[in-house]
Design an enzyme around this catalytic site. Structure first.
Site, PDB file in Angstrom:
ATOM      1  N   ASP A 236       0.875  -1.167   0.000  1.00  0.00           N
ATOM      2  CA  ASP A 236       0.000   0.000   0.000  1.00  0.00           C
ATOM      3  C   ASP A 236       0.919   1.225   0.000  1.00  0.00           C
ATOM      4  O   ASP A 236       2.110   1.122   0.315  1.00  0.00           O
ATOM      5  CB  ASP A 236      -0.944  -0.012   1.209  1.00  0.00           C
ATOM      6  CG  ASP A 236      -2.119   0.951   0.995  1.00  0.00           C
ATOM      7  OD1 ASP A 236      -2.054   1.775   0.051  1.00  0.00           O
ATOM      8  OD2 ASP A 236      -3.097   0.900   1.763  1.00  0.00           O
TER       9      ASP A 236
HETATM   10  C1  BGC Z   1      -4.890   3.509   0.119  1.00  0.00           C
HETATM   11  C2  BGC Z   1      -5.030   2.526  -1.037  1.00  0.00           C
HETATM   12  C3  BGC Z   1      -4.844   3.287  -2.342  1.00  0.00           C
HETATM   13  C4  BGC Z   1      -3.488   3.958  -2.310  1.00  0.00           C
HETATM   14  C5  BGC Z   1      -3.217   4.763  -3.564  1.00  0.00           C
HETATM   15  C6  BGC Z   1      -3.603   4.298   0.058  1.00  0.00           C
HETATM   16  O1  BGC Z   1      -3.574   5.285   1.034  1.00  0.00           O
HETATM   17  O2  BGC Z   1      -4.933   2.780   1.335  1.00  0.00           O
HETATM   18  O3  BGC Z   1      -6.291   1.926  -1.019  1.00  0.00           O
HETATM   19  O4  BGC Z   1      -4.961   2.401  -3.414  1.00  0.00           O
HETATM   20  O5  BGC Z   1      -3.439   4.860  -1.214  1.00  0.00           O
HETATM   21  O6  BGC Z   1      -4.031   5.869  -3.629  1.00  0.00           O
END
Ligand code: BGC
Length: 756
Positions: A236
């Site tokens: 993530d």
């Molecule tokens: C979120 C993800 C997301 C990623 C990119 C993160 O903060 O938890 O779900 O895909 O950011 O935006």
């Protein structure tokens, strides 16, 4: 897109040519949304984009990765889509999203999110499907297939136990292995085995002490070795704690990038030979495989057509919670006046906040849609009623005056965005007091009220539910949501959604209440398996609306359940029954199949959802429905044997219209050789008697007289004690040699039993 054999060969050849520096470089992103390109070797970059309910193609960047995005189709969010229980629909949504991705040059959509709704307070619940892992898995699988069949990748997220926003970057989730397997990992397991998502996104949080991005247990042992996952594991955004430990645990790609610090760390560990180049090669291979799988084909899309798909998705997702005296549907052609109340009728709440936020191509609102639907002669009044979570007495007065002179009142209510978002959890599950006050007041002046709710997760509406005859849960229904809701109100669409999460009567009833969001750095999933309906049923707590609940403008009748009486677990097990639409209108019913084990050795929920189907029937039409059940539909994760086990037992097959509305049921005896517990001398004699193998051995070694003695209820004070005490307690009625023989025969019999 190249075929897998070519890709495999090509990546091996490239790995031989890449320098160490280039390999390290490839293992983290080049930017917020792209991977590194190695021009020298014709390795292109690929592009990722959120997900999951629309394509957030970022043009400018802020803390959530975007300030302005390209306009794309905003579909209903996952909690709405889940209420459709419609796998075909999820496929269509996935396919449409993939087409938009292709049109923008996006190779991987960052979704779906399959985290389980442990608490209704979870700030991102709107992005997740359900409190039930099977419903979550089957819908997510269809979505992934829909995307990937078009040659676009997905990222199954957030692996795993990212069930809250509070301290999401650091919190340690304490969870028992059985609970992890049966509740939190199950959706990941099923989707991975059924659809092979191109990527899996490891979560921010820690699980049982290890960051999810560097858990050898979760990534190497379970995901890769046990489930056979062959795709790319990405972090993530910013979730890497220790880059080298993450690489060793099977975390291939760090996102976003570039990360100079982590590159240096990898280099240093390689220099010291504390990280083997083969480990790096494994990750590079996954990255290259994904890059070469990605298509560069650009297509054009028709956003007006996609708006229609978004509308039908919303129409399938609306849940009719209550409809006293069939107040709905409303015949708009047959009334004099109607009042629409609520700021959300003009400024709709249609999607969640955070990284999934899409800039919609077009946006419908309730008031305009109602205006378009009524004949010119009908008087239409509007009153804002509230702004955000506040209202003035004058706003209530205006609403009351208009409501009092109308035939019908439609109130648009819901959770304002400032209370529900990625980044923080909700504080309660109530509607703002301003809205509760407004709805109660309006209910005093007009009895024909319809309340439309727009929220991303369960809400408590007990303040006024008894005063209002009709309530529609519209969720966060996407850009075309208002059109869908108005179509349901006027009966152009017969509602067919059902709740994918329980609505409790009080937040305090929720099983995670005592342990959400945890203290200090830890959250203890102490409620164990008892999430959602599994808990409310076992604890006999009435919810406001149960899991699986949703009404229709027609009625369905279930008959003729047919099922074998006794089978071996390996046999094909078929369940058949008939469903008939006995109402006046065409409609869709969501049939639910639950399984309940009669006397499990280890505690189990009273019933668990295993299958479901959405069936469309014309008035008077009936269909024979079939479900096939197999091993895993009866199994639980045995904490002692650390494996899935089906106990030999009676099981009830329950066919239901909601988790509470059971229409048919029948029992089946499942024969199985699985053992739930390995007996030992510490186990009470009673347990030996209750266990099929234990009983067999006792009967072999002891006489009928001895067995009668043990089975005599008057001797319970002896049989509730451990086997090793039996000689002493029974006054040598059973002697020491016999006990030794019981143990010996048991272990021999178990060996034979397993090998046959
Ligand atoms: C979120 C993800 C997301 C990623 C990119 C993160 O903060 O938890 O779900 O895909 O950011 O935006």
């Amino acid at each position: 897109m190249e075929n897998n054999i070519n890709i495999d060969k090509k990546t091996d050849e490239l790995i031989a040519e890449l320098t160490l520096e280039e390999k390290i470089k490839l293992c983290s992103g080049a930017s917020m949304w792209t991977t590194e390109e190695i021009k020298r070797l014709n390795i292109p970059a690929i592009v990722m984009s959120d997900g999951p309910h629309g394509l957030r193609y970022v043009v400018e960047i802020n803390e959530f990765g975007a300030t302005s995005n390209k306009k794309t189709t905003c579909f209903p969010t996952a909690s709405a889509l889940a209420s459709s229980w419609n796998k075909d629909l999820l496929y269509r949504v996935g396919k449409t999203l993939a087409e938009e991705a292709k049109s923008l040059g996006v190779n991987i959509i960052l979704g779906p999110g399959v985290n389980i709704k442990r608490s209704p307070l979870g700030g991102r619940n709107f992005e997740y499907f359900s409190e039930d892992p099977i419903l979550t898995a089957d819908l997510a699988s269809s979505f992934v297939k829909g995307v990937q069949d078009q040659g676009v990748g997905t990222s199954l997220k957030h692996y795993v136990c990212n069930n809250q926003e509070y301290k999401r970057f650091s919190v340690n989730v304490k969870v028992a292995e059985r609970v992890l397997r049966e509740i939190y990992l199950l959706a990941f397991e099923r989707v991975i085995k059924e659809t092979a998502p191109w990527t899996v996104m490891a979560a921010y949080n820690r699980v049982n002490g290890s960051p999810a991005t560097q858990s050898d247990y979760l990534l190497n042992q379970i995901l890769r070795d046990e489930w056979g996952y062959q795709g790319l594991v990405i972090s993530d955004w910013g979730a890497i704690h220790d880059r080298v430990a993450a690489l060793k645990s099977g975390l291939d790609l760090e996102m976003p990038g570039p990360s100079r610090v982590n590159k240096d760390k990898i280099q240093r560990q390689l220099d010291k030979n504390e990280l083997k180049e083969e480990i790096l090669n494994k990750s590079v291979k996954q990255i290259l495989k994904t890059v070469f799988k990605s298509s560069k084909e650009k297509i054009t899309v028709d956003y007006d057509e996609h708006d229609k798909i978004a509308q039908s998705a919303a129409e399938e997702s609306v849940v009719l919670l209550k409809n006293e005296n069939d107040l709905l549907p409303v015949d708009f052609n047959n009334l004099n006046s109607i009042t629409v109340i609520g700021e959300m009728a003009v400024n709709p709440r249609y999607q969640g906040n955070g990284s999934s936020k899409v800039t919609p191509y077009i946006l419908s609102d309730g008031l305009s849609e109602i205006e378009k639907s009524i004949p010119p002669a009908v008087e239409l009044y509007y009153a804002s009623g509230y702004n955000n979570d506040q209202n003035l007495e004058s706003q209530i007065d205006e609403a009351l005056n208009k409501a009092a002179k109308s035939d019908y009142v439609i109130i648009f209510a819901g959770i304002p965005e400032k209370f529900e978002s990625e980044g923080f959890d909700r504080k309660n599950i109530d509607l703002p007091e301003s809205q509760n006050k407004l709805i109660k007041a309006v209910s005093e002046v007009n009895k024909n009220i319809i309340v439309v709710l727009n929220n991303g997760s369960a809400v408590n509406i007990s303040a006024w539910i008894d005063k209002v005859p009709a309530v529609l849960e519209g969720w966060l229904p996407g850009q075309a949501g208002a059109k869908a809701i108005v179509n349901v109100i006027k009966g152009k669409v017969n509602p067919s959604g059902k709740l994918a999460e329980t609505f409790p009567l009080s937040l305090a009833h929720n099983p995670s209440y005592l342990n959400f969001p945890g203290v200090n750095e830890e959250v203890n999933y102490a409620e164990g398996l008892y999430i959602g309906y599994r808990y409310y049923e076992k604890k006999k707590i009435e919810p406001q609306f149960p899991f699986g609940h949703g009404l229709s403008y027609t009625k369905f009748e279930y008959t003729n359940l047919s099922l074998d009486k006794e089978v071996w677990v390996e046999d094909e097990i078929e369940v058949k029954f008939e469903l008939k639409n006995v109402g006046e209108l065409a409609g869709k019913e969501i049939v639910q199949l639950y399984v309940s084990q009669n006397t499990p050795y280890y505690d189990r929920p009273r019933k668990e959802l295993k299958k479901f189907k959405k069936v469309s029937l014309k008035s008077g039409e009936s269909k024979e429905l079939r479900f096939n059940l197999s091993y895993r539909d009866f199994a639980y994760f045995n904490p002692e044997l650390k494996d899935w086990v089906v106990e030999e037992d009676e099981y009830k097959i329950i066919i239901a219209s909601s988790s509470k509305d059971i229409r048919l049921n029948a029992s089946i005896k499942i024969n199985s050789k699985d053992i739930a517990h390995i007996l030992n001398t510490d186990d009470p004699v009673l347990d030996w008697l209750a266990d099929p193998l234990g009983k067999r051995v006792l009967t072999e070694v002891l006489s009928t007289e001895q067995i009668d003695y043990l089975e005599n209820e008057e001797n319970i004070y002896i049989t509730e004690r451990p086997l090793y005490r039996l000689d002493f307690l029974s006054d040598e009625m059973v002697n020491e040699q016999e006990i030794e023989k019981i143990i010996l025969n048991y272990s021999m019999l178990r060996g034979d039993y397993y090998s046959n």
